[in-house]
Design a protein around this motif. Structure first.
Motif, PDB file in Angstrom:
ATOM      1  N   GLY A  20       0.800  -1.197   0.030  1.00  0.00           N
ATOM      2  CA  GLY A  20      -0.007   0.148   0.045  1.00  0.00           C
ATOM      3  C   GLY A  20       0.804   1.314   0.178  1.00  0.00           C
ATOM      4  N   LEU A  21       1.906   1.154   0.688  1.00  0.00           N
ATOM      5  CA  LEU A  21       2.720   2.240   0.721  1.00  0.00           C
ATOM      6  C   LEU A  21       3.563   2.537  -0.582  1.00  0.00           C
ATOM      7  N   GLN A  22       3.788   1.589  -1.168  1.00  0.00           N
ATOM      8  CA  GLN A  22       4.582   1.449  -2.353  1.00  0.00           C
ATOM      9  C   GLN A  22       3.451   2.290  -3.614  1.00  0.00           C
ATOM     10  N   ILE A  23       2.260   1.937  -3.430  1.00  0.00           N
ATOM     11  CA  ILE A  23       1.433   2.252  -4.369  1.00  0.00           C
ATOM     12  C   ILE A  23       1.016   3.818  -4.341  1.00  0.00           C
ATOM     13  N   TYR A  24       1.324   4.255  -2.736  1.00  0.00           N
ATOM     14  CA  TYR A  24       1.028   5.717  -2.467  1.00  0.00           C
ATOM     15  C   TYR A  24       2.133   6.503  -2.772  1.00  0.00           C
ATOM     16  N   ARG A  25       3.470   5.817  -2.913  1.00  0.00           N
ATOM     17  CA  ARG A  25       4.729   6.495  -2.812  1.00  0.00           C
ATOM     18  C   ARG A  25       4.783   7.618  -3.787  1.00  0.00           C
ATOM     19  N   PRO A  26       4.410   7.496  -4.895  1.00  0.00           N
ATOM     20  CA  PRO A  26       4.652   8.646  -6.008  1.00  0.00           C
ATOM     21  C   PRO A  26       3.440   9.713  -5.712  1.00  0.00           C
ATOM     22  N   LEU A  27       2.723   9.274  -5.197  1.00  0.00           N
ATOM     23  CA  LEU A  27       1.581  10.645  -4.856  1.00  0.00           C
ATOM     24  C   LEU A  27       1.919  11.410  -3.624  1.00  0.00           C
ATOM     25  N   ILE A  28       2.719  10.892  -2.619  1.00  0.00           N
ATOM     26  CA  ILE A  28       2.884  11.238  -1.388  1.00  0.00           C
ATOM     27  C   ILE A  28       4.167  12.125  -1.023  1.00  0.00           C
ATOM     28  N   ASP A  29       5.100  11.900  -2.098  1.00  0.00           N
ATOM     29  CA  ASP A  29       6.562  12.511  -2.040  1.00  0.00           C
ATOM     30  C   ASP A  29       6.539  14.000  -1.789  1.00  0.00           C
ATOM     31  N   ASN A  30       5.674  14.687  -2.427  1.00  0.00           N
ATOM     32  CA  ASN A  30       5.784  16.189  -2.253  1.00  0.00           C
ATOM     33  C   ASN A  30       4.523  16.674  -1.688  1.00  0.00           C
TER      34      ASN A  30
ATOM     35  N   VAL B  63       2.390  16.670   5.625  1.00  0.00           N
ATOM     36  CA  VAL B  63       2.425  15.916   6.778  1.00  0.00           C
ATOM     37  C   VAL B  63       1.299  15.277   6.903  1.00  0.00           C
ATOM     38  N   SER B  64       0.188  15.850   7.006  1.00  0.00           N
ATOM     39  CA  SER B  64      -1.054  15.580   7.107  1.00  0.00           C
ATOM     40  C   SER B  64      -1.460  14.623   5.825  1.00  0.00           C
ATOM     41  N   GLU B  65      -1.125  14.885   4.829  1.00  0.00           N
ATOM     42  CA  GLU B  65      -1.459  14.066   3.649  1.00  0.00           C
ATOM     43  C   GLU B  65      -0.740  12.596   3.940  1.00  0.00           C
ATOM     44  N   ARG B  66       0.564  12.613   4.171  1.00  0.00           N
ATOM     45  CA  ARG B  66       1.151  11.490   4.390  1.00  0.00           C
ATOM     46  C   ARG B  66       0.710  10.736   5.561  1.00  0.00           C
ATOM     47  N   ARG B  67       0.276  11.200   6.583  1.00  0.00           N
ATOM     48  CA  ARG B  67      -0.388  10.654   7.751  1.00  0.00           C
ATOM     49  C   ARG B  67      -1.486   9.844   7.147  1.00  0.00           C
ATOM     50  N   LYS B  68      -2.244  10.527   6.561  1.00  0.00           N
ATOM     51  CA  LYS B  68      -3.376   9.839   6.219  1.00  0.00           C
ATOM     52  C   LYS B  68      -3.235   8.777   5.093  1.00  0.00           C
ATOM     53  N   ALA B  69      -2.536   8.683   4.131  1.00  0.00           N
ATOM     54  CA  ALA B  69      -2.054   7.682   3.470  1.00  0.00           C
ATOM     55  C   ALA B  69      -1.498   6.453   3.976  1.00  0.00           C
ATOM     56  N   ILE B  70      -0.653   6.955   5.141  1.00  0.00           N
ATOM     57  CA  ILE B  70      -0.260   5.753   5.907  1.00  0.00           C
ATOM     58  C   ILE B  70      -1.380   5.037   6.624  1.00  0.00           C
TER      59      ILE B  70
ATOM     60  N   LEU C 175      -5.626  -4.930  15.412  1.00  0.00           N
ATOM     61  CA  LEU C 175      -4.881  -3.508  15.961  1.00  0.00           C
ATOM     62  C   LEU C 175      -3.516  -3.884  16.555  1.00  0.00           C
ATOM     63  N   GLN C 176      -3.581  -4.682  17.453  1.00  0.00           N
ATOM     64  CA  GLN C 176      -2.432  -5.232  17.957  1.00  0.00           C
ATOM     65  C   GLN C 176      -1.444  -5.492  16.963  1.00  0.00           C
ATOM     66  N   THR C 177      -1.552  -6.262  16.074  1.00  0.00           N
ATOM     67  CA  THR C 177      -0.651  -6.676  15.057  1.00  0.00           C
ATOM     68  C   THR C 177      -0.151  -5.346  14.395  1.00  0.00           C
ATOM     69  N   GLN C 178      -1.023  -4.386  13.948  1.00  0.00           N
ATOM     70  CA  GLN C 178      -0.526  -2.987  13.324  1.00  0.00           C
ATOM     71  C   GLN C 178       0.468  -2.356  14.236  1.00  0.00           C
ATOM     72  N   VAL C 179       0.004  -2.303  15.598  1.00  0.00           N
ATOM     73  CA  VAL C 179       0.960  -1.648  16.368  1.00  0.00           C
ATOM     74  C   VAL C 179       2.306  -2.087  16.664  1.00  0.00           C
ATOM     75  N   ASN C 180       2.202  -3.588  16.878  1.00  0.00           N
ATOM     76  CA  ASN C 180       3.544  -4.125  16.853  1.00  0.00           C
ATOM     77  C   ASN C 180       4.610  -4.075  15.741  1.00  0.00           C
ATOM     78  N   VAL C 181       4.009  -4.181  14.633  1.00  0.00           N
ATOM     79  CA  VAL C 181       4.658  -4.138  13.289  1.00  0.00           C
ATOM     80  C   VAL C 181       5.296  -2.565  13.192  1.00  0.00           C
ATOM     81  N   MET C 182       4.294  -1.598  13.259  1.00  0.00           N
ATOM     82  CA  MET C 182       4.796  -0.169  13.289  1.00  0.00           C
ATOM     83  C   MET C 182       5.861   0.145  14.429  1.00  0.00           C
ATOM     84  N   ARG C 183       5.603  -0.464  15.772  1.00  0.00           N
ATOM     85  CA  ARG C 183       6.509  -0.266  16.720  1.00  0.00           C
ATOM     86  C   ARG C 183       7.928  -1.027  16.372  1.00  0.00           C
ATOM     87  N   SER C 184       8.031  -2.210  15.573  1.00  0.00           N
ATOM     88  CA  SER C 184       9.103  -2.745  15.131  1.00  0.00           C
ATOM     89  C   SER C 184       9.770  -2.023  14.279  1.00  0.00           C
TER      90      SER C 184
END
Length: 180
Positions: free
Chosen positions: A18-28, A31-38, A160-169
């Motif tokens: 998902g982040l790779q799909i969004y990458r060309p769109l969020i490079d420029n 911060v709020s748009e990047r947070r929304k994409a993440i 949600l725990q999975t999501q938090v653990n991965v982001m924390r890692s």
């Protein structure tokens, strides 16, 4: 119930996609748009782990599909994306029969004893907490069965725990890399 390592790995793979799909769109972008994409890509990754088997995952997929249909289709490839995106969630309906029944209950409440009043307050508190749960879990407002709502909530918490653990890692790995 703790998330399994395979669940974390699959979430990480889907989230990276998902982040790779969004990458060309969020490079420029801001911060709020990047947070929304993440957040959007993390939500779709989390929902795609369940492959539409839970109400909350279908609700997240539908909500996200209205915001970014391309992302959803790419991340759900091979999971019958069309049926999940176009599946209608049940409508909340109020029947006359329910309204009549509640009026009868209100009439009966006037002649209650102290024990009945305590029980009524407890029921009211449980109903209030259940409604709060329905508002928190995606698609919860469409679940009329309390047992199903609790099962869906538990499953959603594990995701949600999975999501938090991965982001924390990822944050820990980034911090360890910057200290070198």
């Amino acid at each position: 119930m703790q998330p399994t390592s395979s669940m974390k790995e699959e979430f990480l793979q889907k989230w990276q996609m998902g982040l790779q799909i969004y990458r060309p769109l969020i490079d420029n972008t801001s911060v709020s748009e990047r947070r929304k994409a993440i957040k959007l890509s993390a939500d779709v990754a989390m929902a795609s782990l369940r492959r539409g088997t839970t109400c909350w995952s279908r609700a997240l997929i539908q909500k996200t599909a209205t915001e970014d249909n391309f992302l959803v289709r790419q991340m759900l490839s091979g999971i019958k994306a069309e049926t999940l995106i176009n599946k209608k969630l049940p409508k909340v309906m109020c029947h006359r029969k329910i309204v009549r029944r509640s009026k009868k209950i209100l009439r009966r409440r006037k002649s209650r004893s102290a024990i009945e009043e305590v029980a009524a307050k407890a029921r009211k508190l449980v109903n209030k907490k259940t409604q709060g749960l329905r508002n928190v879990v995606p698609g919860g407002e469409f679940m009329s069965n309390d047992v199903l709502l609790i099962q869906e909530t538990l499953d959603y918490i594990v995701s949600l725990q999975t999501q938090v653990n991965v982001m924390r890692s990822i944050v820990d790995a980034a911090e360890a890399g910057s200290e070198r």
